[in-house]
Design a protein around this motif. Structure first.
Motif, PDB file in Angstrom:
ATOM      1  N   LYS A 458       0.755  -1.117  -0.067  1.00  0.00           N
ATOM      2  CA  LYS A 458       0.109  -0.080   0.006  1.00  0.00           C
ATOM      3  C   LYS A 458       0.948   1.147  -0.028  1.00  0.00           C
ATOM      4  N   ALA A 459       1.908   1.214   0.620  1.00  0.00           N
ATOM      5  CA  ALA A 459       2.904   2.390   0.815  1.00  0.00           C
ATOM      6  C   ALA A 459       3.485   2.448  -0.436  1.00  0.00           C
ATOM      7  N   LEU A 460       3.691   1.663  -1.476  1.00  0.00           N
ATOM      8  CA  LEU A 460       4.357   1.762  -2.756  1.00  0.00           C
ATOM      9  C   LEU A 460       3.262   2.322  -3.808  1.00  0.00           C
ATOM     10  N   ARG A 461       2.171   1.992  -3.523  1.00  0.00           N
ATOM     11  CA  ARG A 461       0.987   2.293  -4.318  1.00  0.00           C
ATOM     12  C   ARG A 461       0.766   3.872  -3.949  1.00  0.00           C
ATOM     13  N   LEU A 462       0.720   4.149  -2.775  1.00  0.00           N
ATOM     14  CA  LEU A 462       0.570   5.564  -2.521  1.00  0.00           C
ATOM     15  C   LEU A 462       1.691   6.416  -2.850  1.00  0.00           C
ATOM     16  N   MET A 463       2.873   5.923  -2.911  1.00  0.00           N
ATOM     17  CA  MET A 463       4.071   6.776  -3.534  1.00  0.00           C
ATOM     18  C   MET A 463       3.839   6.834  -5.006  1.00  0.00           C
ATOM     19  N   ASP A 464       3.262   5.890  -5.646  1.00  0.00           N
ATOM     20  CA  ASP A 464       3.201   6.119  -7.004  1.00  0.00           C
ATOM     21  C   ASP A 464       2.039   6.963  -7.395  1.00  0.00           C
ATOM     22  N   LEU A 465       0.964   6.984  -6.636  1.00  0.00           N
ATOM     23  CA  LEU A 465      -0.098   8.044  -6.901  1.00  0.00           C
ATOM     24  C   LEU A 465       0.222   9.179  -6.728  1.00  0.00           C
ATOM     25  N   ASN A 466       1.473   9.641  -5.707  1.00  0.00           N
ATOM     26  CA  ASN A 466       2.058  11.143  -5.352  1.00  0.00           C
ATOM     27  C   ASN A 466       2.775  11.522  -6.636  1.00  0.00           C
ATOM     28  N   ILE A 467       3.427  10.257  -7.247  1.00  0.00           N
ATOM     29  CA  ILE A 467       4.356  10.549  -8.247  1.00  0.00           C
ATOM     30  C   ILE A 467       3.461  11.201  -9.359  1.00  0.00           C
ATOM     31  N   ILE A 468       2.508  10.377  -9.725  1.00  0.00           N
ATOM     32  CA  ILE A 468       1.206  10.702 -10.753  1.00  0.00           C
ATOM     33  C   ILE A 468       0.792  12.053 -10.740  1.00  0.00           C
ATOM     34  N   LYS A 469       0.515  12.498  -9.310  1.00  0.00           N
ATOM     35  CA  LYS A 469       0.113  13.603  -9.339  1.00  0.00           C
ATOM     36  C   LYS A 469       0.976  14.794  -9.754  1.00  0.00           C
ATOM     37  N   GLN A 470       2.182  14.553  -8.867  1.00  0.00           N
ATOM     38  CA  GLN A 470       3.224  15.623  -8.970  1.00  0.00           C
ATOM     39  C   GLN A 470       3.700  15.657 -10.483  1.00  0.00           C
ATOM     40  N   THR A 471       3.865  14.503 -11.239  1.00  0.00           N
ATOM     41  CA  THR A 471       3.978  14.532 -12.798  1.00  0.00           C
ATOM     42  C   THR A 471       3.115  15.416 -13.524  1.00  0.00           C
ATOM     43  N   SER A 472       1.814  15.241 -13.070  1.00  0.00           N
ATOM     44  CA  SER A 472       0.677  16.116 -13.844  1.00  0.00           C
ATOM     45  C   SER A 472       0.898  17.472 -13.489  1.00  0.00           C
ATOM     46  N   VAL A 473       1.180  17.674 -12.187  1.00  0.00           N
ATOM     47  CA  VAL A 473       1.407  19.105 -11.951  1.00  0.00           C
ATOM     48  C   VAL A 473       2.552  19.756 -12.613  1.00  0.00           C
ATOM     49  N   LEU A 474       3.660  19.315 -12.813  1.00  0.00           N
ATOM     50  CA  LEU A 474       4.819  19.866 -13.772  1.00  0.00           C
ATOM     51  C   LEU A 474       4.484  19.668 -15.140  1.00  0.00           C
ATOM     52  N   SER A 475       3.598  18.655 -15.490  1.00  0.00           N
ATOM     53  CA  SER A 475       3.334  18.711 -17.180  1.00  0.00           C
ATOM     54  C   SER A 475       2.343  19.904 -17.376  1.00  0.00           C
ATOM     55  N   PHE A 476       1.411  20.235 -16.566  1.00  0.00           N
ATOM     56  CA  PHE A 476       0.523  21.338 -16.594  1.00  0.00           C
ATOM     57  C   PHE A 476       1.337  22.825 -16.698  1.00  0.00           C
ATOM     58  N   ASN A 477       2.765  22.724 -15.807  1.00  0.00           N
ATOM     59  CA  ASN A 477       3.330  24.139 -15.672  1.00  0.00           C
ATOM     60  C   ASN A 477       3.848  24.036 -17.137  1.00  0.00           C
ATOM     61  N   ASP A 478       4.541  23.330 -17.466  1.00  0.00           N
ATOM     62  CA  ASP A 478       5.055  23.211 -18.896  1.00  0.00           C
ATOM     63  C   ASP A 478       4.112  23.585 -20.014  1.00  0.00           C
ATOM     64  N   ALA A 479       2.806  23.289 -19.984  1.00  0.00           N
ATOM     65  CA  ALA A 479       1.918  23.447 -20.995  1.00  0.00           C
ATOM     66  C   ALA A 479       1.528  24.791 -21.053  1.00  0.00           C
ATOM     67  N   TYR A 480       1.348  25.423 -19.846  1.00  0.00           N
ATOM     68  CA  TYR A 480       1.279  26.947 -19.712  1.00  0.00           C
ATOM     69  C   TYR A 480       2.145  27.848 -20.242  1.00  0.00           C
ATOM     70  N   LEU A 481       3.553  27.213 -19.788  1.00  0.00           N
ATOM     71  CA  LEU A 481       4.624  27.851 -20.453  1.00  0.00           C
ATOM     72  C   LEU A 481       4.511  27.983 -21.947  1.00  0.00           C
ATOM     73  N   LEU A 482       4.382  26.626 -22.569  1.00  0.00           N
ATOM     74  CA  LEU A 482       4.316  26.627 -23.870  1.00  0.00           C
ATOM     75  C   LEU A 482       3.225  27.686 -24.702  1.00  0.00           C
ATOM     76  N   VAL A 483       2.133  27.529 -23.939  1.00  0.00           N
ATOM     77  CA  VAL A 483       1.164  28.521 -24.852  1.00  0.00           C
ATOM     78  C   VAL A 483       1.572  30.237 -24.533  1.00  0.00           C
ATOM     79  N   GLY A 484       2.223  30.392 -23.318  1.00  0.00           N
ATOM     80  CA  GLY A 484       2.681  31.604 -23.170  1.00  0.00           C
ATOM     81  C   GLY A 484       3.725  31.888 -24.393  1.00  0.00           C
ATOM     82  N   LEU A 485       4.618  30.994 -24.559  1.00  0.00           N
ATOM     83  CA  LEU A 485       5.641  30.930 -25.654  1.00  0.00           C
ATOM     84  C   LEU A 485       5.164  31.395 -27.173  1.00  0.00           C
TER      85      LEU A 485
END
Length: 513
Positions: A458-485
């Protein structure tokens, strides 16, 4: 009083059409389950409407001249309303897709023809105010679409996202039947340019399908995407050649000889990228990552939308006082860049207030570009070419929206893979932070009565869920930057605009349309 009622009616018709470009986005999963279709098949509900819109918009000027503008406009409202009802009545996914396509065909006139009617309802000295009022619909429609669709789906049922068009459509058709008059002068249409219509449908339809479906089917890994890309390329080349050589073209591309119209079309394409991509990114970011409800997401967007209306009115006033459209477009685009930059720095701890404040930059920025771009587009056109110029400009906004959505979806997927790889590579036995985090999670589950093996899993699954969320946040950050560019790269093109002659007034540019 009659003029005000007709003005409200045609703007409402345009808003209704634009809302329907995005209102179904948040209801796809409900449609999929209710109609027994895959989510991939259900997404054709969006694609079909977009294809129909982008095909019909550039030929609205031709159809209005051929059929009579009053007849064509009222007929389009009736068609849009009828097929809205049929969409809600659909019993399988492909029936719904077909009705959505026909709804989009009916909706084409509700944008370009509405714009021309709005301008005609104002005297010369208030033409920029007319542009601002129409800009309210252009901006507000796509912005509130996802929120309205989410609210209806959450508290009612998905067919009601189509049924709400019925009373508005009936009222609009009835009022226009009584109050709308046929213009005194009509353009020359000659024979029907069937070859141009067919080439436009093939070229633009193929291009729109590629943009809408490319990311879903991994772009050129899918054979039909390759085929449609080739068809789009040669179809559009043939269309351009034919329209420039035939004496009675369905789309008069010769108006693009106006440098200002060509430039405005490019900048409108860019503003479409910003408008539709931000409308997609922000609700998804708020609902999937910040866990906001559709109603809460709507409240995030509301202040920016309200202030945008003020921005439209202010921009019209500034144009009347002689402020250059180029200066205002530049200012508006820079405001959008500020929005993109700020959104690119947010994480899961961001407050609703911060997001709301940032969305104000977006709203006012896009609003400040809408009226000046409309002015710039027609500033060097003759009155007889205004309708065609407006139609081409509106088509470019829709194409820009499709391109923007395809761009950010593909970029999100690519950046998601990159960021996940980076984050996972740091979760090793040599990293004290990851070891401690895993141990804390394991201890938490042990304290809840789980066995050692179960707690670790369960701890490993929770770690993976956190990674998925953090990955999504960073990807959205990049997408906003791309549109601004994209906005930053487009800014230098404004230097190519032809300046107004000394003493020339903006309202004169838009007169007699």
């Amino acid at each position: 009083m009659k003029r005000t009622l007709l003005l409200i009616t045609v703007i409402a018709a345009a808003v209704m059409e634009l809302i329907d470009t995005s209102i179904v986005n948040v209801a796809l999963s409900h449609m999929s389950g209710n109609l027994g279709a895959t989510l991939e098949d259900t997404s054709w509900v969006i694609t079909a409407y977009a294809i129909a819109n982008v095909i019909i918009i550039p030929i609205t000027s031709f159809l209005a001249n051929k059929l009579g503008r009053r007849n064509y406009y009222i007929g389009s409202i009736i068609a849009f309303t009828f097929f809205s009802f049929m969409c809600g009545q659909a019993t399988n996914i492909w029936m719904l897709v077909a009705f959505r396509f026909l709804q989009g065909m009916g909706g084409g006139a509700l944008l370009s023809v509405s714009q021309v009617i709005v301008f005609e309802l104002f005297p010369k000295e208030k033409q920029s105010v007319a542009s601002a009022l129409f800009g309210v619909g252009v901006f507000v429609g796509p912005t509130i679409g996802p929120t309205l669709g989410g609210y209806i789906t959450e508290f009612y049922n998905w067919p009601w996202i189509f049924y709400i068009n019925i009373p508005i459509g009936i009222a609009a058709a009835s009022i226009c039947y009584v109050l709308l008059k046929e213009p005194e002068s009509k353009g020359q249409t000659g024979s029907i340019d069937w070859a141009g219509i067919i080439l436009l449908a093939i070229g633009i339809g193929s291009l729109q399908t590629v943009l809408e479906r490319g990311e879903v089917d991994d772009w050129f890994e899918a054979g039909y995407i390759i085929i449609l890309s080739v068809i789009a390329f040669f179809g559009l080349l043939l269309f351009i050649w034919w329209e420039l050589t035939t004496p009675n073209p369905v789309v008069n591309l010769r108006v693009l000889r106006s440098r200002n119209l060509s430039l405005a079309a490019i900048m409108t394409f860019v503003s479409g990228v910003g408008l539709f991509s931000s409308v997609f990114l922000t609700p998804v970011f708020a609902q999937r990552l910040l866990n906001f409800t559709p109603t809460q997401t709507g409240l995030l967007l509301l202040p920016g939308a309200i202030l945008a209306i003020g921005g439209l009115i202010i921009s019209a006033r500034l144009l009347q006082r002689g402020v250059s459209p180029i200066v205002m477009i530049t200012a508006g685009m820079l405001m959008f860049v500020v929005f993109s930059w700020q959104m690119s720095g947010y994480n899961l701890d961001v407050s609703a207030g911060s997001v709301t404040a940032t969305l104000i930059w977006r709203g006012v920025g896009l609003a400040m570009t809408t009226v000046p771009l409309s002015v710039l587009a027609v500033s060097a056109l003759s009155p007889t070419d205004f309708a065609q110029g407006a139609a081409l400009n509106n088509m470019m906004r829709q194409l820009g929206g499709s391109f923007g959505l395809a761009m950010v979806n593909t970029y999100l997927a690519n950046r998601n893979a990159v960021h996940r790889m980076d984050l996972v590579s740091n979760i090793t036995g040599d990293n004290p932070a990851s070891v401690k985090r895993l141990a804390d999670y394991t201890q938490f589950f042990l304290s809840r009565g789980a066995g050692a093996q179960e707690a670790q899993a369960k701890a490993l699954r929770l770690m993976d869920l956190n990674i998925i969320k953090q990955t999504s946040v960073l990807s959205f950050n990049d997408a906003y930057l791309l549109v601004g560019l994209v906005f930053i790269c487009a800014l230098p093109l404004l230097l190519l605009a032809t300046p107004k002659k000394k003493g020339e007034k903006v309202q004169v540019i838009l007169a007699d349309h």
